[in-house]
Design a protein around this motif. Structure first.
Motif: not given
Length: 255
Positions: A39-64
């Protein structure tokens, strides 16, 4: 606090969400889908494919059962929703056993607003499913899937479950590998690839997260907390704690 989140697993028809400031979470996995909306700022998500940056209004989809972690470089506010696979059964059946090439995706402004309004409202089951399928559709259009490699995934989950069950003990990579029936170098290489850090660093980080919860919820002495979390000396505990948090255990408790 668990590496394998049993409380986020096995319940059908489940949906819940929470807000987080300066979102941070160590590598973990569960049997639900997870959507993280910045919603605000920046978050880094880490999965098996590596690190990705998310800015405001971007999303991450995590599978089971996908191992994932989050951290905030400076500041952030995020909405995190978890939901069971039966709420999007068609999507689940089509993507089961497949691995995506990325986690981060975006929605156009009308869909983003629709999703947020639905999640934060009191949707009926049909309204909720419609919203979740809109997210699945947006994600599926922006990623590609390939057949997942199950052997290494299974080993990493065994490693994390072992750590969760034995982190308060004097454990080592060599001892864990012997217990699991693998060569230490293979376990180390596999773990580093999926979790993006070495075994010792991750073990200390996990212990520190547990220590933080004890410091906040009990009156145990610092020495008692150190031993409870698996550290052999107060000195090693203080050093690891300051490395991870930037402050001493006493400063965190008194702050």
């Amino acid at each position: 606090m668990l590496l394998y989140q049993a409380n986020n697993s096995m319940e059908s028809g489940h949906f819940h969400y929470d807000f987080y400031d300066n979102f941070y979470y160590i590598p973990h996995f569960h049997e639900y889908y997870e959507i993280t909306i910045v919603l605000e700022g920046e978050v880094i998500v880490q999965t098996d494919v590596g690190e990705e940056r998310m800015g405001s209004h971007e999303m991450a989809f995590i599978l089971p059962n996908q191992i994932h972690a989050y951290r905030t470089p400076k500041s952030s506010k995020a909405l995190v929703a978890l939901f069971s696979t039966d709420l999007v059964n068609t999507f689940y059946n089509e993507t089961k056993g497949k691995a995506p090439n990325r986690a981060v995706f975006i929605c156009n402004a009308p869909v983003f607003q629709y999703v947020c309004n639905t999640i934060l409202g009191e949707p009926t089951l049909y309204e909720l499913k419609s919203c979740l399928y809109a997210l699945c559709g947006a994600y599926a259009r922006q990623v590609s899937f390939q057949t997942a490699s199950h052997d290494d995934d299974l080993l990493v989950r065994k490693i994390m479950e072992y750590i969760a069950g034995h982190f308060t003990e004097n454990i080592s990579l060599k001892g864990m590998a012997k217990f699991l029936g693998y060569h230490p170098s293979y376990v180390s290489r596999c773990f580093n690839h999926y979790v993006k850090c070495n075994f010792r660093s991750f073990l200390n980080e996990y212990r520190i997260e547990y220590a933080k919860s004890i410091l906040a919820s009990t009156t145990m002495s610092i020495s008692e907390v150190a031993l409870e979390c698996g550290f052999e000396t107060i000195r090693s505990f203080n050093r690891a704690f300051k490395t991870a948090t930037g402050q001493t255990p006493s400063a965190l408790r008194n702050g």
